[in-house]
Design a protein around this motif. Structure first.
Motif, PDB file in Angstrom:
ATOM      1  N   LEU A 247      36.982  29.431  31.867  1.00 56.53           N
ATOM      2  CA  LEU A 247      36.317  28.866  33.044  1.00 56.53           C
ATOM      3  C   LEU A 247      37.240  28.908  34.258  1.00 56.53           C
ATOM      4  N   LEU A 248      38.489  28.501  34.080  1.00 50.30           N
ATOM      5  CA  LEU A 248      39.465  28.540  35.180  1.00 50.30           C
ATOM      6  C   LEU A 248      39.664  29.960  35.687  1.00 50.30           C
ATOM      7  N   ILE A 249      39.791  30.902  34.771  1.00 49.12           N
ATOM      8  CA  ILE A 249      40.020  32.292  35.157  1.00 49.12           C
ATOM      9  C   ILE A 249      38.831  32.869  35.903  1.00 49.12           C
ATOM     10  N   ALA A 250      37.623  32.572  35.432  1.00 50.95           N
ATOM     11  CA  ALA A 250      36.417  33.072  36.094  1.00 50.95           C
ATOM     12  C   ALA A 250      36.332  32.584  37.534  1.00 50.95           C
ATOM     13  N   LEU A 251      36.679  31.333  37.765  1.00 51.52           N
ATOM     14  CA  LEU A 251      36.647  30.781  39.129  1.00 51.52           C
ATOM     15  C   LEU A 251      37.663  31.481  40.023  1.00 51.52           C
ATOM     16  N   GLU A 252      38.879  31.677  39.524  1.00 51.40           N
ATOM     17  CA  GLU A 252      39.927  32.279  40.340  1.00 51.40           C
ATOM     18  C   GLU A 252      39.614  33.732  40.679  1.00 51.40           C
ATOM     19  N   VAL A 253      39.210  34.502  39.683  1.00 46.92           N
ATOM     20  CA  VAL A 253      38.928  35.914  39.904  1.00 46.92           C
ATOM     21  C   VAL A 253      37.735  36.087  40.847  1.00 46.92           C
ATOM     22  N   SER A 254      36.743  35.208  40.747  1.00 42.82           N
ATOM     23  CA  SER A 254      35.592  35.272  41.644  1.00 42.82           C
ATOM     24  C   SER A 254      36.017  35.085  43.094  1.00 42.82           C
ATOM     25  N   PHE A 255      36.930  34.136  43.336  1.00 44.02           N
ATOM     26  CA  PHE A 255      37.454  33.921  44.683  1.00 44.02           C
ATOM     27  C   PHE A 255      38.187  35.154  45.195  1.00 44.02           C
ATOM     28  N   THR A 256      38.982  35.780  44.340  1.00 44.78           N
ATOM     29  CA  THR A 256      39.754  36.955  44.745  1.00 44.78           C
ATOM     30  C   THR A 256      38.843  38.124  45.083  1.00 44.78           C
ATOM     31  N   VAL A 257      37.834  38.365  44.250  1.00 46.35           N
ATOM     32  CA  VAL A 257      36.881  39.451  44.521  1.00 46.35           C
ATOM     33  C   VAL A 257      36.171  39.210  45.845  1.00 46.35           C
ATOM     34  N   TYR A 258      35.771  37.974  46.091  1.00 51.77           N
ATOM     35  CA  TYR A 258      35.106  37.624  47.349  1.00 51.77           C
ATOM     36  C   TYR A 258      36.017  37.917  48.543  1.00 51.77           C
ATOM     37  N   GLU A 259      37.285  37.553  48.418  1.00 50.27           N
ATOM     38  CA  GLU A 259      38.231  37.756  49.511  1.00 50.27           C
ATOM     39  C   GLU A 259      38.494  39.234  49.749  1.00 50.27           C
ATOM     40  N   LEU A 260      38.610  40.007  48.677  1.00 51.47           N
ATOM     41  CA  LEU A 260      38.844  41.434  48.818  1.00 51.47           C
ATOM     42  C   LEU A 260      37.655  42.137  49.457  1.00 51.47           C
ATOM     43  N   LEU A 261      36.439  41.724  49.075  1.00 52.36           N
ATOM     44  CA  LEU A 261      35.234  42.316  49.674  1.00 52.36           C
ATOM     45  C   LEU A 261      35.147  42.011  51.168  1.00 52.36           C
ATOM     46  N   ASN A 262      35.555  40.818  51.564  1.00 55.63           N
ATOM     47  CA  ASN A 262      35.547  40.453  52.988  1.00 55.63           C
ATOM     48  C   ASN A 262      36.608  41.222  53.781  1.00 55.63           C
ATOM     49  N   ALA A 263      37.680  41.618  53.068  1.00 58.46           N
ATOM     50  CA  ALA A 263      38.761  42.323  53.757  1.00 58.46           C
ATOM     51  C   ALA A 263      38.443  43.803  53.954  1.00 58.46           C
TER      52      ALA A 263
END
Length: 264
Positions: A247-263
């Motif tokens: 659960l912790l990993i899924a939350l963190e990776v989701s945030f990173t993917v979101y940030e990379l897509l915005n960049a």
């Protein structure tokens, strides 16, 4: 007021982070780093310095709990991996960290967590095949040494990595007992964090007043939370621990993917 709220937020974050650090193969940085960089908008370099420093307290407390509480761990793996993880971390801090872009650093961290998640998935698969884990293992010293150095380099970039890398090796390559592997990586990461933090403080002078303020807010929390995590981990069922970590990993990776897509 903003500075005070940041300290409160860091202390609250490390209440969970210290429990994770003491009871799993993820250092406290696995919680502190993503929260600081993604939620509190703190620079990755500062988050890394804080993660290593706070792990020096929390994971050392957890390591002492493991050793003096007679919680089982793989001593021969610690003797091989800890010195080389330390060497890797020092090399990374001195010669690599300053040249890596911030988005790459975040990507490295998320990649480590994905590696950890895949390791847990592998363990679930092995259990489904009724393949029992091994409490006593014989390791290839050269392989452990190589993985420890790579994990140490990652630790110098994002504040954790040696623990995740060794845990993945023990579970995937040697079918190690998950509780013993976890205790082993806690001790390795504690030693790595202490030495790396000394390098940050005495040689690189990157432990700023801001980092010191965060540490003062978080230290009382982690010296209690990490030993508690070590104690609980030794007694809970593996399935419950794995579900919590995924659960912790899924939350963190989701945030990173979101940030990379915005960049992009």
């Amino acid at each position: 007021m903003g500075h005070f709220m940041a300290q409160v937020s860091i202390a609250a974050t490390m209440a969970l982070g210290s429990f994770v650090a003491g009871g799993t193969a993820l250092g406290g940085g696995a919680v502190a780093f993503p929260v600081m960089t993604k939620v509190l908008a703190i620079e990755p370099a500062t988050a890394k310095v804080f993660s290593l420093a706070i792990q020096s307290f929390g994971m050392t407390a957890a390591a002492l709990t493991i050793i003096f509480g007679r919680i089982a761990y793989y001593k021969h793996v610690v003797l091989i991996a800890a010195p080389l993880a330390i060497v890797g971390a020092i090399f990374s801090l001195l010669f690599i960290a300053d040249y890596v872009p911030r988005l790459v650093v975040k990507g490295v961290f998320s990649s480590l967590l994905l590696c950890f998640a895949l390791t847990l998935a592998w363990r679930i698969y092995r259990r489904a095949q009724h393949i029992c884990s091994q409490t006593d293992i014989t390791v290839n010293k050269a392989r452990v040494a190589l993985v420890a150095v790579i994990g140490g380099i990652a630790s110098g970039l994002v504040g954790s990595g040696a623990d995740i890398a060794i845990f993945a090796l023990l579970v995937i390559a040697y079918n190690a007992n998950i509780q013993r592997a976890t205790a082993t990586t806690v001790i390795i990461m504690a030693l790595t964090s202490v030495v790396a933090s000394c390098v940050n403080y005495f040689f690189l002078n990157v432990v700023t007043a801001q980092v010191e303020a965060y540490l003062l807010a978080a230290i009382p929390v982690v010296v209690l939370g990490a030993p508690l995590g070590a104690y609980v981990c030794a007694r809970v069922k593996s399935g419950q621990l794995i579900g919590f970590l995924l659960l912790l990993i899924a939350l963190e990776v989701s945030f990173t993917v979101y940030e990379l897509l915005n960049a992009v």
